[in-house]
Scaffold this motif. Sequence first.
Motif, PDB file in Angstrom:
ATOM      1  N   ASP A  66      15.880  75.444  73.427  1.00  0.00           N
ATOM      2  CA  ASP A  66      15.041  75.802  74.575  1.00  0.00           C
ATOM      3  C   ASP A  66      15.262  74.735  75.640  1.00  0.00           C
ATOM      4  OD1 ASP A  66      12.979  76.540  76.328  1.00  0.00           O
ATOM      5  OD2 ASP A  66      11.432  75.594  75.108  1.00  0.00           O
ATOM      6  N   GLU A  68      14.295  73.502  79.463  1.00  0.00           N
ATOM      7  CA  GLU A  68      13.298  73.676  80.517  1.00  0.00           C
ATOM      8  C   GLU A  68      13.722  72.918  81.767  1.00  0.00           C
ATOM      9  OE1 GLU A  68       9.347  72.794  79.171  1.00  0.00           O
ATOM     10  OE2 GLU A  68       9.613  73.961  77.337  1.00  0.00           O
ATOM     11  N   SER A  73      12.088  78.319  81.688  1.00  0.00           N
ATOM     12  CA  SER A  73      12.500  78.035  80.319  1.00  0.00           C
ATOM     13  C   SER A  73      13.645  78.989  79.991  1.00  0.00           C
ATOM     14  CB  SER A  73      11.329  78.249  79.353  1.00  0.00           C
ATOM     15  OG  SER A  73      11.742  78.051  78.020  1.00  0.00           O
ATOM     16  N   VAL A  75      16.619  79.883  76.975  1.00  0.00           N
ATOM     17  CA  VAL A  75      17.025  79.657  75.592  1.00  0.00           C
ATOM     18  C   VAL A  75      18.525  79.924  75.471  1.00  0.00           C
ATOM     19  CG1 VAL A  75      16.337  81.985  74.868  1.00  0.00           C
ATOM     20  CG2 VAL A  75      16.594  80.187  73.164  1.00  0.00           C
ATOM     21  N   ASN A  88      13.559  82.573  78.673  1.00  0.00           N
ATOM     22  CA  ASN A  88      12.794  82.467  77.441  1.00  0.00           C
ATOM     23  C   ASN A  88      11.385  83.017  77.657  1.00  0.00           C
ATOM     24  OD1 ASN A  88      11.874  81.704  74.912  1.00  0.00           O
ATOM     25  ND2 ASN A  88      11.703  79.534  75.441  1.00  0.00           N
ATOM     26  N   ARG A  96       6.348  82.621  76.108  1.00  0.00           N
ATOM     27  CA  ARG A  96       7.570  81.978  75.634  1.00  0.00           C
ATOM     28  C   ARG A  96       7.891  82.451  74.231  1.00  0.00           C
ATOM     29  NH1 ARG A  96       8.188  76.144  78.327  1.00  0.00           N
ATOM     30  NH2 ARG A  96       8.063  76.962  80.427  1.00  0.00           N
ATOM     31  N   LYS A  99      10.333  77.588  71.180  1.00  0.00           N
ATOM     32  CA  LYS A  99      10.128  76.245  71.729  1.00  0.00           C
ATOM     33  C   LYS A  99      11.022  75.273  70.974  1.00  0.00           C
ATOM     34  CE  LYS A  99       5.451  77.025  73.265  1.00  0.00           C
ATOM     35  NZ  LYS A  99       4.057  76.667  73.214  1.00  0.00           N
TER      36      LYS A  99
END
Length: 163
Positions: A66, A68, A73, A75, A88, A96, A99
């Motif tokens: 993940d 950010e 976010s 992935v 994400n 989301r 994480k």
Amino acid sequence: MTTTEVPRTAQDLDVPERWRLGPAYVPKGRYTDAEFLQLEIERLFPRTWLNACRFDEVERVGDYVDFEIGDQSIVVVRTDQGLRAYFNACRHRGTRLVKGQGRIGEFRCPFHSWRWNLDGSLRYQADAENFDPRPAQELCLPEVRVDTWGGWVFVNMDPDAEP
């Protein structure tokens, strides 16, 4: 300047003096000013290749990281077909999906349990009868461009960016 010319100097771009590059330094404000960060979030990060992770962090099918940046976010995941990257967020509520980093067999929304295959296609839509019918491709996870260089994985939110 014509509309096809590109500005070449800080003055052409209306860069405030406090952020202009010096002959041998980068002003501290480019690293510490919240206002400068906001400009990067709006104007730079959505249009450039960003270092998301190391290639060896996503070597096996199902490995994900993940990444950010600002309020986004993304992935990065290894699929049977290679690396893919997605925003994400669940297509239903924006929750989301994952994480940190790890290994998964599918993406699953923790809110309503919608599920997606690693290739981003919709696998299961909980309570599908309660939603207006939509083509499956409209419910796929939105892709982000992904590429590698020198052992690093890069992502770019701009679908028209140069490789």
